[in-house]
Design a protein around this motif. Sequence first.
Motif, PDB file in Angstrom:
ATOM      1  N   GLU A 350      -1.704 -26.872  28.466  1.00 35.30           N
ATOM      2  CA  GLU A 350      -0.452 -25.936  28.525  1.00 35.30           C
ATOM      3  C   GLU A 350      -0.481 -24.183  29.194  1.00 35.30           C
ATOM      4  N   TYR A 351      -1.042 -23.808  28.509  1.00 35.51           N
ATOM      5  CA  TYR A 351      -1.657 -21.996  28.600  1.00 35.51           C
ATOM      6  C   TYR A 351      -1.781 -22.170  29.589  1.00 35.51           C
ATOM      7  N   PHE A 352      -3.163 -22.799  30.687  1.00 31.15           N
ATOM      8  CA  PHE A 352      -3.176 -21.770  32.111  1.00 31.15           C
ATOM      9  C   PHE A 352      -1.888 -23.229  33.002  1.00 31.15           C
ATOM     10  N   THR A 353      -1.187 -23.911  32.533  1.00 27.83           N
ATOM     11  CA  THR A 353      -0.037 -24.002  33.788  1.00 27.83           C
ATOM     12  C   THR A 353       1.082 -23.156  33.628  1.00 27.83           C
ATOM     13  N   PHE A 354       0.729 -22.654  32.080  1.00 29.71           N
ATOM     14  CA  PHE A 354       2.025 -21.162  31.996  1.00 29.71           C
ATOM     15  C   PHE A 354       1.676 -20.769  32.100  1.00 29.71           C
ATOM     16  N   LEU A 355       0.544 -19.744  32.374  1.00 32.42           N
ATOM     17  CA  LEU A 355      -0.427 -18.920  33.426  1.00 32.42           C
ATOM     18  C   LEU A 355      -0.161 -19.089  34.838  1.00 32.42           C
ATOM     19  N   GLY A 356      -0.334 -20.631  34.836  1.00 36.74           N
ATOM     20  CA  GLY A 356      -0.106 -20.323  36.553  1.00 36.74           C
ATOM     21  C   GLY A 356       0.603 -20.086  37.423  1.00 36.74           C
ATOM     22  N   LYS A 357       2.138 -20.774  36.642  1.00 41.15           N
ATOM     23  CA  LYS A 357       3.623 -20.513  37.030  1.00 41.15           C
ATOM     24  C   LYS A 357       4.011 -19.343  37.137  1.00 41.15           C
ATOM     25  N   TYR A 358       3.107 -18.288  36.296  1.00 38.64           N
ATOM     26  CA  TYR A 358       4.287 -16.760  35.886  1.00 38.64           C
ATOM     27  C   TYR A 358       3.856 -15.972  36.819  1.00 38.64           C
ATOM     28  N   PRO A 359       3.224 -15.801  37.700  1.00 42.82           N
ATOM     29  CA  PRO A 359       3.375 -15.050  38.632  1.00 42.82           C
ATOM     30  C   PRO A 359       5.224 -15.093  40.298  1.00 42.82           C
ATOM     31  N   GLU A 360       5.179 -16.365  40.204  1.00 47.91           N
ATOM     32  CA  GLU A 360       5.900 -16.839  41.198  1.00 47.91           C
ATOM     33  C   GLU A 360       7.492 -17.194  40.439  1.00 47.91           C
ATOM     34  N   GLN A 361       7.385 -16.798  39.027  1.00 40.31           N
ATOM     35  CA  GLN A 361       8.644 -16.719  38.021  1.00 40.31           C
ATOM     36  C   GLN A 361       9.463 -15.509  38.249  1.00 40.31           C
TER      37      GLN A 361
END
Length: 537
Positions: A350-361
């Motif tokens: 979940e941490y890496f999922t949130f981290l992966g989404k961050y730049p595009e948010q």
Amino acid sequence: MMQPLEIVTSVIRDPELVDAALASKAWPFEEARKLLERAKKLGKSEILFETGYGPSGLPHIGTFGEVARTTMVRHAFSLMSDLPTRLICFSDDLDGLRKIPDNVPNKELIRPYLNQPLTKVPDPFGKFESFGQHNNAMLRAFLDQFGFEYDFFSATECYRSGLFDQALLRVLECYDEVMAIMLPSLREERQQSYSPFLPISPRTGHVLQVPIEERKVDAGTIVYKDPETGELVEQPVTGGQCKLQWKADWAMRWYALGVDYEMSGKDLIDSVKLSSRICSVLGGEPPDGFNYELFLDEMGQKISKSKGNGLTIDEWLRYASPDSLQLYMFQSPRKAKRLYFDVIPKAVDEYFTFLGKYPEQDLKEKLGNPVWHIHSGEPPASNLPISFALLLNLVSASNSSDRDVLWGFVRRYAPDASPEAHAEFDRLVDYAIQYFHDFVRPNKSFRAPSDLERRALEALEQRLATCEPTASAEAIQEMLYEVGKDAGFETLRDWFKALYEVLLGQEQGPRFGSFVALYGVAETRALIAAALSGKLG
């Protein structure tokens, strides 16, 4: 006086960021907005956060959670206001040693010092002048390990330096009101001996729990009977010659230091109410804060230091990064959660999922993303070739602790992946190996396939024989669907459950098409053959 809120926030250089923070529904921003209102109401020139620690034992996961969550609120507040902030980590090291901890060496060394202040008890580890100083050093090293910014306060130093003298005299003035608040909360037997003041005996050095015979407000002293000699002793409440019972002590600290924010566990709700009333009686404004839910062990029981149930900090960090633990602390703080080994892989992914989404948010989404709060607004970049759960299953199926072998599988799945280009993932490889050997392997339980499952597995092996070695995860997943449907399973969920239990020895697992693409078509065929011949169990 404090300026109006709109002027305070106008000094922030990015008005769009301030507006987004003021509207964000993430709980640290909700808490920070309460502090903005407090700052306006009280005309604050600084916002003071506090966390407390009882150094009769070593720091634990609750200590981490409280400091991590408080730090998140502090950073959220700094985005909204230019008011300076401080975080005090307060150690109640003047408390008396009531019992000898189970987890210390040289118990006989400290036995004669029972009821002495912790900073007067010899260090059983032989490293510091006292047991209190030892545990304080462990706390500070613990907090420094995670990069927390804080000021450390020792109760011994605060009491003996005179920092608390005026507040202690104020407690003496308000003695009757404090007693009226506390006595109804106590058992009848305890009511007979209770006093908010705990004198430190000049004869024995013990922190005494004795009733007060007389108080002399003008002199700043109390009178009590020595419990051993029966003699009346008159003693100042200042200069470190007395300390306070912890609920009164909590309130006095809030009053003396001007604490604005302190959170605590749900089990302390009643204590917070009592301490807040005492703080108000003294003339202070009780701090803001909230009560977080407690962690539960695998059986749903409350985690206890004395029981040793649940996870420790060291155990979590043996299998995953501090960032994943901070995520677990960030999520749903008002909801009781199990804190056991099986939550770690999910927290990591979940941490890496949130981290992966961050730049595009967009900005609103970023401020609601946990990684913004974990990394104080500056999350690192991330590029994992596969998930941690999939990596765990790779370690499990390959039965290998060889990092080079595991990286060979990963590179076949993601040709551009390497330890040099994916240092973060390289650390996950070590975590996965450790987690598998300590937790997954002992709990593996392979079962024989049913007749229906055997026919399906044989059909799957035959279909895989026609696959290209480089078949995509999507193509393999579609093949799995077809085999399951053709075999006649009532639901495809039953089919995939069978794959996990028969081939991997566990009740659940990754998306199986991705697993086959990573592990290899030929290797998966060999795995099926081993299962059908009864060799996996």
